[in-house]
Structure formats: structure tokens, C-alpha cells
Design a protein around this motif. Structure first.
Motif, mmCIF file in Angstrom:
data_model
loop_
_atom_site.group_PDB
_atom_site.id
_atom_site.type_symbol
_atom_site.label_atom_id
_atom_site.label_comp_id
_atom_site.label_asym_id
_atom_site.label_seq_id
_atom_site.Cartn_x
_atom_site.Cartn_y
_atom_site.Cartn_z
ATOM 1 N N SER A 2 0.808 -1.217 0.000
ATOM 2 C CA SER A 2 0.000 0.000 0.000
ATOM 3 C C SER A 2 0.843 1.270 0.000
ATOM 4 C CB SER A 2 -0.926 0.010 1.218
ATOM 5 O OG SER A 2 -0.180 0.072 2.422
ATOM 6 N N SER A 3 2.109 1.187 0.360
ATOM 7 C CA SER A 3 2.949 2.381 0.424
ATOM 8 C C SER A 3 3.877 2.499 -0.779
ATOM 9 C CB SER A 3 3.766 2.378 1.726
ATOM 10 O OG SER A 3 2.884 2.391 2.831
ATOM 11 N N ALA A 4 3.600 1.716 -1.820
ATOM 12 C CA ALA A 4 4.313 1.844 -3.092
ATOM 13 C C ALA A 4 3.352 2.421 -4.110
ATOM 14 C CB ALA A 4 4.831 0.480 -3.546
ATOM 15 N N TRP A 5 3.881 3.266 -4.995
ATOM 16 C CA TRP A 5 3.024 3.944 -5.973
ATOM 17 C C TRP A 5 3.804 4.173 -7.257
ATOM 18 C CZ3 TRP A 5 2.841 8.138 -9.098
ATOM 19 C CH2 TRP A 5 1.589 8.527 -9.584
ATOM 20 N N GLY A 6 3.098 4.135 -8.372
ATOM 21 C CA GLY A 6 3.693 4.484 -9.657
ATOM 22 C C GLY A 6 3.766 3.306 -10.600
ATOM 23 N N ASP A 7 3.494 3.556 -11.881
ATOM 24 C CA ASP A 7 3.579 2.530 -12.906
ATOM 25 C C ASP A 7 4.871 2.624 -13.709
ATOM 26 O OD1 ASP A 7 0.992 1.368 -12.453
ATOM 27 O OD2 ASP A 7 0.123 3.154 -13.351
ATOM 28 N N TYR A 8 5.503 3.793 -13.718
ATOM 29 C CA TYR A 8 6.709 3.999 -14.522
ATOM 30 C C TYR A 8 7.871 4.451 -13.639
ATOM 31 C CZ TYR A 8 3.394 3.476 -18.279
ATOM 32 O OH TYR A 8 2.432 2.961 -19.109
ATOM 33 N N ILE A 9 7.711 5.596 -12.980
ATOM 34 C CA ILE A 9 8.660 6.030 -11.953
ATOM 35 C C ILE A 9 8.040 5.625 -10.617
ATOM 36 C CG2 ILE A 9 9.998 7.927 -10.997
ATOM 37 C CD1 ILE A 9 10.517 7.391 -13.982
ATOM 38 N N LYS A 10 8.541 4.578 -10.028
ATOM 39 C CA LYS A 10 7.900 3.997 -8.851
ATOM 40 C C LYS A 10 8.529 4.551 -7.569
ATOM 41 C CE LYS A 10 7.441 -0.343 -11.439
ATOM 42 N NZ LYS A 10 5.990 -0.350 -11.669
ATOM 43 N N ILE A 353 5.407 13.118 -13.670
ATOM 44 C CA ILE A 353 6.536 12.428 -14.281
ATOM 45 C C ILE A 353 6.125 11.036 -14.745
ATOM 46 C CG2 ILE A 353 7.630 11.280 -12.284
ATOM 47 C CD1 ILE A 353 10.299 12.425 -13.287
ATOM 48 N N ASN A 354 5.190 10.423 -14.028
ATOM 49 C CA ASN A 354 4.658 9.133 -14.481
ATOM 50 C C ASN A 354 3.819 9.282 -15.738
ATOM 51 O OD1 ASN A 354 4.809 6.421 -12.699
ATOM 52 N ND2 ASN A 354 5.216 8.186 -11.412
ATOM 53 N N LEU A 355 3.015 10.335 -15.784
ATOM 54 C CA LEU A 355 2.184 10.570 -16.954
ATOM 55 C C LEU A 355 3.024 10.854 -18.194
ATOM 56 C CD1 LEU A 355 -0.505 12.664 -15.118
ATOM 57 C CD2 LEU A 355 -1.046 10.670 -16.529
ATOM 58 N N LEU A 356 4.110 11.607 -18.025
ATOM 59 C CA LEU A 356 4.983 11.868 -19.158
ATOM 60 C C LEU A 356 5.712 10.603 -19.594
ATOM 61 C CD1 LEU A 356 4.433 14.903 -18.445
ATOM 62 C CD2 LEU A 356 6.795 15.326 -19.134
ATOM 63 N N ALA A 357 6.138 9.799 -18.607
ATOM 64 C CA ALA A 357 6.832 8.550 -18.942
ATOM 65 C C ALA A 357 5.910 7.612 -19.717
ATOM 66 C CB ALA A 357 7.336 7.878 -17.664
ATOM 67 N N GLU A 358 4.625 7.615 -19.354
ATOM 68 C CA GLU A 358 3.661 6.731 -20.040
ATOM 69 C C GLU A 358 3.544 7.093 -21.510
ATOM 70 O OE1 GLU A 358 -0.517 5.709 -21.397
ATOM 71 O OE2 GLU A 358 0.178 7.718 -20.845
ATOM 72 N N ARG A 359 3.754 8.363 -21.850
ATOM 73 C CA ARG A 359 3.658 8.810 -23.241
ATOM 74 C C ARG A 359 5.033 8.910 -23.902
ATOM 75 N NH1 ARG A 359 1.024 8.304 -26.390
ATOM 76 N NH2 ARG A 359 0.746 10.317 -27.409
ATOM 77 N N GLY A 360 6.092 8.446 -23.189
ATOM 78 C CA GLY A 360 7.430 8.491 -23.759
ATOM 79 C C GLY A 360 7.979 9.892 -23.914
ATOM 80 N N LYS A 361 7.560 10.794 -23.008
ATOM 81 C CA LYS A 361 7.943 12.199 -23.110
ATOM 82 C C LYS A 361 9.075 12.606 -22.161
ATOM 83 C CE LYS A 361 4.690 13.220 -26.139
ATOM 84 N NZ LYS A 361 5.009 13.665 -27.509
ATOM 85 N N LEU A 362 9.653 11.652 -21.435
ATOM 86 C CA LEU A 362 10.763 12.007 -20.554
ATOM 87 C C LEU A 362 12.062 12.066 -21.327
ATOM 88 C CD1 LEU A 362 10.251 10.189 -17.135
ATOM 89 C CD2 LEU A 362 10.076 12.610 -17.662
#
Length: 362
Positions: A2-10, A353-362
Motif C-alpha cells: 500500500s505504500s508503493a506507488w507508480g507505474d513507470y517512476i515507482k 513524471i509518471n504521466l509523461l513517462a507513459e507517453r514516452g515524453k521524458l
């Protein structure tokens, strides 16, 4: 977990308020990113306790010790791990709440959920103390975003009914957000500070607390970020912002104000400005269909009054199962809204930063 979050930058946050320390691991950060640790520490100081009369007198240095993932001023690509020591605990202050749950706090549901084994000292893992590593993680992420032209900042929109001037959701600027993000008690109208502080002090003297609203914005986020239906910008940002203790409500753009409008009033008309597609208004807060429009992202968070107060309150004895009275001892904030602003800025940075990573924008 429960204390971990994020799909790309975790991120994974660990520790308890009165344990040896607290910390965070950030996984999958891009390698070679320069991080200014002095800038990180400035954000940590905005959140840190004991720096202002409006906050708890508990003083903590909140100096993160980096164990991995950082070398010669840059990220290495390995998990970035930082630990913050707890050095000023007074656990004896919490002896009377081990079996007398605080109204408005997580003590009772935590007791049920973990069978009475949860650490109640200072709130344990439920404590606002855990927002220190969250702020560290966000301070790192916001520097990476800043290098991509994205600026994040916020202000105290209201405390105990006293309201600051809200953001101009069309014209809020990077310079305005950058200036606010350096201040402990950030306001658009500095003349409101005295009245807000008077409300906080009155609550403190009456052994009580007050809540308020924080308004957070980001500019420079390109259009087309986010995905329907369940990975929309509101979904992602809400998910991490609700992880900040005491946040009880969020609204994007004009939020609930849209309920009083007609579509002709709520819709944001498009126009061309210097060759760019913009909207004349920004009632949607920069998000439509879960996807960014390129306009400023604006979100407001309701921060409830601090639940740990010294006034006598009604509770129950968890072992005797009888009614009881409780006065909370210890050091607690009469108002946490100013300290919540940098935490919510950090949460937005991690979400974006996760949303940008999901779209390959980092």
C-alpha cells in the motif's frame, strides 16, 4: 504494497513516525539527471516541522541521507534510496492513546486492520511525518520536470474561511509558481497572512486546530498527456494526492462550481494565440477526457483540521469496550495547510513524471 506507488517512476515509502527513520526508494528514474541537492533541501525545509509558530514545535533536521542511485551530482539509473533519521521523538506522549483511539485519526481503523499491532506513536506509518520522504521524492522529480519546461507551485488558498486570491487559471505563470515554491507560507495576496495566522493562533490557544485549502498548479505540460478511462490525469494525480494524510477532497479547474453553470458557461472556447491552440477560459483545469489540453493544470485540495488536539474528546476504551475521555498530549500542528502545500506540489510532480513517462515524453 500500500505504500508503493507508480507505474513507470515507482516510489516506495517506508518507516514510522517514531521509528529509527523514514525514507523512500525511487525506481526507474532516468540516468544522468543532475539533481541540485540544495534545491531539494529547500523544499524539505518548507515541509519540515518546528520552523514556524503555526506548526508543531517538534524539530527535525529532515536531512536525507542518500544510500544509492546518486553519484557525482547525477542519477545513476539504479534505485535512488534516501533515509531521514527521526531524532526528536517523545513516544511517552502517546501511551494514553494505545487503547483510547483519537477521534478523527486512523487509530481505531488501524487497530482493527492490523490486529492492534500497528505503531500508534506519533501516528506510526499513518503519520504526516511520512510526507517528508514524499517531499524528497517530489523535489527530485520536479527538477527533472523543470528541465522539460514544466513548473509546479502552489499557495494557501484558504485557512479557516480566510481566502487568498486564487490563481488566474488561464494566465498563471512559471515565474509566479517558481516564486511561491520558495516560500513557507505561500500566498498570492500577502496581506491575507496576518488574518490567517490569527485564526491559527486562536485555534492553538483554545487547544484546537483549523483546516483549509491548498491550490496547486503546473504550467508547461504539453497537450496530449494522459489516457482514458482509468489512466487520466485526474485519476493519476488524485491517486497520489489522496495519499497525503488529511486530504479529504480534490477538485480540478472550477470543480464543483461547474454544477451551477450551463454548458455554454462551463465550456472553454478555443482560440489561436501566437500560432498555438489555447482556450479563452480554463474551467476544466487543463484536462479534458483525462488528457491535458496544454493549459495550466490547476487542482485544489481540502486539508482537514489536525485531528490530534488537546481538548478533551469522547472516545472508547478498546479493551474494556466502554466510553472514555481523551486529551491528546504531544506536539501537534494547529494547522497543517502551509506545510501541506510543498507536499502536494511534490505529489503533483511524481504524478506528472509518471504521466509523461507513459507517453514516452521524458
Amino acid at each position: 504494497m500500500s505504500s508503493a506507488w507508480g507505474d513507470y517512476i515507482k516510489i516506495s515509502i517506508f518507516g514510522e513516525s517514531h521509528g529509527e527513520g523514514i525514507g523512500v526508494v525511487l525506481d526507474n528514474l532516468p540516468a544522468g539527471e543532475a539533481i541540485d541537492m540544495d534545491a531539494v533541501l529547500r523544499q524539505m525545509a518548507r515541509r519540515a516541522p518546528g520552523r514556524d509558530r503555526s506548526s508543531t514545535p517538534r524539530k527535525e533536521a529532515d536531512t536525507p541521507r542518500i544510500l544509492s542511485g546518486f553519484l557525482d551530482g547525477k542519477t545513476t539509473g539504479a534505485p535512488l534510496c534516501a533515509v531521514i533519521e527521526n531524532t526528536n521523538t517523545r513516544s511517552a506522549d502517546y501511551k494514553n492513546i494505545e487503547l483510547l483511539p483519537r477521534p478523527g485519526h486512523s487509530d481505531y481503523p488501524g487497530f482493527v486492520r492490523y490486529g492492534g499491532f500497528n505503531d500508534v506513536r506519533g501516528g506510526g506509518h499513518f503519520s504526516g511525518r511520512l510526507t517528508a520522504p514524499l517531499t524528497f521524492a517530489g523535489a527530485v522529480c520536479r527538477q527533472i520536470l523543470l528541465r522539460r519546461g514544466i513548473h509546479i507551485g502552489g499557495h494557501v488558498a484558504a485557512i479557516a474561511g480566510v481566502k487568498d486570491t486564487p490563481f488566474d487559471m488561464v494566465n498563471v505563470s512559471a515565474a509566479q509558481l517558481d516564486a511561491l515554491s520558495e516560500i513557507y507560507f505561500p500566498l498570492n495576496d500577502r496581506e491575507k497572512e496576518t488574518e490567517m495566522r490569527e485564526k491559527i493562533e486562536a485555534a492553538r490557544l483554545s487547544l484546537d486546530s483549523v483546516g483549509g485549502i491548498a491550490e496547486i498548479a503546473a504550467v508547461g505540460v504539453p497537450a496530449g498527456i494522459g489516457s482514458p478511462m482509468f489512466y487520466g490525469v485526474e485519476n493519476v494525480l488524485s491517486s497520489i494526492m489522496y495519499g497525503v494524510p488529511a486530504v479529504k477532497g480534490l477538485e480540478f479547474g472550477i470543480g464543483f462550481g461547474a454544477a451551477d453553470l450551463r454548458g455554454s458557461q462551463d465550456n472553454d472556447p478555443y482560440e489561436m494565440v501566437d500560432g498555438e491552440i489555447r482556450t479563452k477560459t480554463n474551467n476544466c483545469g487543463g484536462i479534458l477526457g483525462g488528457i491535458t489540453t496544454g493549459m495550466p493544470i490547476v487542482v485544489r485540495a481540502v486539508v482537514k483540521p489536525t485531528s490530534s488536539i488537546a481538548q478533551e474528546q469522547d472516545t472508547v476504551d478498546l479493551t474494556k469496550r466502554v466510553n472514555a475521555k481523551l486529551s491528546v498530549h504531544g506536539r501537534h500542528d494547529p494547522c497543517i495547510v502551509p506545510r501541506a502545500v510543498p507536499v502536494l506540489e511534490s505529489a503533483m510532480a511524481i504524478g506528472l513524471i509518471n504521466l509523461l513517462a507513459e507517453r514516452g515524453k521524458l
